[in-house]
Design a protein around this motif. Structure first.
Motif, PDB file in Angstrom:
ATOM      1  N   UNK A  97     117.979 -46.635  98.973  1.00 42.97           N
ATOM      2  CA  UNK A  97     116.964 -47.594  99.332  1.00 42.97           C
ATOM      3  C   UNK A  97     116.086 -46.921 100.381  1.00 42.97           C
ATOM      4  N   UNK A  98     114.764 -47.101 100.267  1.00 43.00           N
ATOM      5  CA  UNK A  98     113.851 -46.352 101.129  1.00 43.00           C
ATOM      6  C   UNK A  98     112.658 -47.212 101.512  1.00 43.00           C
ATOM      7  N   UNK A  99     112.058 -46.835 102.641  1.00 36.89           N
ATOM      8  CA  UNK A  99     110.795 -47.453 103.070  1.00 36.89           C
ATOM      9  C   UNK A  99     109.770 -46.353 103.294  1.00 36.89           C
ATOM     10  N   UNK A 100     108.582 -46.522 102.700  1.00 37.86           N
ATOM     11  CA  UNK A 100     107.494 -45.560 102.840  1.00 37.86           C
ATOM     12  C   UNK A 100     106.296 -46.254 103.491  1.00 37.86           C
ATOM     13  N   UNK A 101     105.885 -45.748 104.632  1.00 39.92           N
ATOM     14  CA  UNK A 101     104.708 -46.266 105.321  1.00 39.92           C
ATOM     15  C   UNK A 101     103.503 -45.431 104.896  1.00 39.92           C
ATOM     16  N   UNK A 102     102.865 -45.831 103.796  1.00 32.33           N
ATOM     17  CA  UNK A 102     101.676 -45.139 103.305  1.00 32.33           C
ATOM     18  C   UNK A 102     100.473 -45.620 104.104  1.00 32.33           C
ATOM     19  N   UNK A 103      99.902 -44.738 104.904  1.00 33.60           N
ATOM     20  CA  UNK A 103      98.889 -45.144 105.871  1.00 33.60           C
ATOM     21  C   UNK A 103      97.505 -45.278 105.242  1.00 33.60           C
ATOM     22  N   UNK A 104      96.620 -45.971 105.948  1.00 34.55           N
ATOM     23  CA  UNK A 104      95.241 -46.155 105.520  1.00 34.55           C
ATOM     24  C   UNK A 104      94.458 -44.878 105.846  1.00 34.55           C
ATOM     25  N   UNK A 105      94.149 -44.090 104.811  1.00 33.54           N
ATOM     26  CA  UNK A 105      93.418 -42.829 104.995  1.00 33.54           C
ATOM     27  C   UNK A 105      92.273 -42.795 103.982  1.00 33.54           C
ATOM     28  N   UNK A 106      91.154 -43.459 104.297  1.00 37.52           N
ATOM     29  CA  UNK A 106      90.037 -43.519 103.341  1.00 37.52           C
ATOM     30  C   UNK A 106      89.504 -42.153 102.948  1.00 37.52           C
ATOM     31  N   UNK A 107      89.655 -41.141 103.832  1.00 35.33           N
ATOM     32  CA  UNK A 107      89.118 -39.811 103.556  1.00 35.33           C
ATOM     33  C   UNK A 107      89.736 -39.163 102.321  1.00 35.33           C
ATOM     34  N   UNK A 108      90.925 -39.600 101.925  1.00 36.41           N
ATOM     35  CA  UNK A 108      91.557 -39.052 100.725  1.00 36.41           C
ATOM     36  C   UNK A 108      91.747 -40.141  99.664  1.00 36.41           C
ATOM     37  N   UNK A 109      91.044 -41.255  99.838  1.00 34.26           N
ATOM     38  CA  UNK A 109      91.118 -42.334  98.865  1.00 34.26           C
ATOM     39  C   UNK A 109      92.409 -43.116  98.906  1.00 34.26           C
ATOM     40  N   UNK A 110      93.092 -43.124 100.052  1.00 28.78           N
ATOM     41  CA  UNK A 110      94.367 -43.840 100.182  1.00 28.78           C
ATOM     42  C   UNK A 110      94.184 -45.049 101.088  1.00 28.78           C
ATOM     43  N   UNK A 111      94.640 -46.204 100.621  1.00 31.48           N
ATOM     44  CA  UNK A 111      94.607 -47.409 101.433  1.00 31.48           C
ATOM     45  C   UNK A 111      96.019 -47.705 101.941  1.00 31.48           C
ATOM     46  N   UNK A 112      96.116 -48.549 102.946  1.00 30.68           N
ATOM     47  CA  UNK A 112      97.422 -48.884 103.506  1.00 30.68           C
ATOM     48  C   UNK A 112      98.275 -49.586 102.453  1.00 30.68           C
ATOM     49  N   UNK A 113      99.413 -49.005 102.137  1.00 29.96           N
ATOM     50  CA  UNK A 113     100.255 -49.538 101.070  1.00 29.96           C
ATOM     51  C   UNK A 113     101.725 -49.337 101.402  1.00 29.96           C
ATOM     52  N   UNK A 114     102.265 -50.162 102.302  1.00 27.26           N
ATOM     53  CA  UNK A 114     103.700 -50.046 102.589  1.00 27.26           C
ATOM     54  C   UNK A 114     104.521 -50.286 101.328  1.00 27.26           C
ATOM     55  N   UNK A 115     105.644 -49.597 101.242  1.00 28.05           N
ATOM     56  CA  UNK A 115     106.418 -49.617 100.002  1.00 28.05           C
ATOM     57  C   UNK A 115     107.910 -49.601 100.292  1.00 28.05           C
ATOM     58  N   UNK A 116     108.635 -50.480  99.607  1.00 24.76           N
ATOM     59  CA  UNK A 116     110.086 -50.415  99.550  1.00 24.76           C
ATOM     60  C   UNK A 116     110.466 -49.858  98.193  1.00 24.76           C
ATOM     61  N   UNK A 117     111.459 -48.975  98.198  1.00 26.68           N
ATOM     62  CA  UNK A 117     111.820 -48.305  96.955  1.00 26.68           C
ATOM     63  C   UNK A 117     113.341 -48.295  96.784  1.00 26.68           C
TER      64      UNK A 117
END
Length: 266
Positions: A97-117
């Motif tokens: 079980x994992x948690x990923x804190x995907x941060x808001x980085x518009x410069x690379x086309x990434x929006x904030x998207x926290x994720x449990x896996x």
């Protein structure tokens, strides 16, 4: 150390496959290129002969359009808690079980998207004299936030083949350097947060590792990823660093806290 004829034959079979995959990655989706750094620290602990646990702490950095520096933006922090069961000498079954804190980085086309896996995984080892070939199967359930601030469930399947070759010994032990190469295919369900394409990515890894002791090792690899995306395909070239500790606290306790019993005098 010279390779045996069967080793050379295996390398001849694997290298063309990896070359085709790499050239395919370079030949398609050249719209966006990023340089990244992936770092991870792993803590493994043996519970019984059949069971072990693992805790992984990870971080990722990326370049951006404004800078080619691979450490320009911190894109992700993560932790994973594993349970491993050694069914046979060839089969290892795992779950995490994992948690990923995907941060808001518009410069690379990434929006904030926290994720449990949550994942189920099986690894099968083809143990050979002088090298190890393994194949890994993993199914992941990803619970991710999309751009509308609602969560979606994504099913992803990953299939990897990995080759490991000790360089200065026939077995892995303290002081041994080893080479590693792997390729992994990712397939996923179509959702808004990850796109509608069934094929998620291909990841090629080439690198080496070193065992400082039987319980401490480091791996440094180069990773090439091809990611087809709705808003433009991506090519990622990443430097990856993994540091692993086996039974760290148990070994520290033995070394620093264990007091030898006094010697009795008759």
């Amino acid at each position: 150390m010279s390779l045996k004829p069967n080793h050379i034959l295996l390398v001849k079979k694997i290298c063309p496959i990896l070359a085709i995959i790499l050239m395919s990655s370079i030949g398609y989706g050249q719209t966006i290129h990023y340089s990244q750094f992936w770092g991870e620290v792993q803590f493994n602990r043996t519970i019984t002969e059949k069971w072990s646990t693992e805790l992984d702490l990870g971080t990722s950095y990326s370049s951006a359009e404004s800078s080619p520096n691979m450490f320009e933006k911190n894109t992700q922090r993560s932790f994973r808690a594993w349970g491993h069961f050694y069914l046979t000498p060839r089969w290892k079954l795992s779950s995490f079980i994992a948690y990923y804190n995907n941060k808001d980085v518009p410069e690379i086309g990434q929006f904030e998207s926290p994720e449990w896996r949550f994942a189920l995984q099986g690894v099968y080892y083809f143990h050979k004299t002088g090298y190890t070939l393994s194949t890994r199967m993993r199914t992941e359930l990803r619970h991710m936030k999309n751009e509308d601030d609602t969560y979606e469930n994504v099913i992803r399947y990953r299939q990897q083949i990995k080759y490991l070759q000790p360089i200065n010994s026939k077995v892995l032990r303290s002081g041994v350097v080893y080479a590693i190469a792997s390729d992994e295919l990712f397939f996923k369900s179509g959702t808004k947060v990850t796109g509608l394409s069934f094929f998620d990515r291909n990841r090629l890894n080439i690198g080496a590792g070193y065992l400082f002791t039987d319980d401490i090792q480091i791996e440094i690899t180069y990773a090439n990823e091809y990611l087809p995306r709705d808003n433009g395909n991506q090519i990622i070239n990443a430097a990856s660093l993994t540091l692993s500790f086996n039974n760290l606290f148990k070994n520290l306790n033995k070394k620093f806290l264990h007091k030898p019993e006094p010697v009795s005098e008759d």
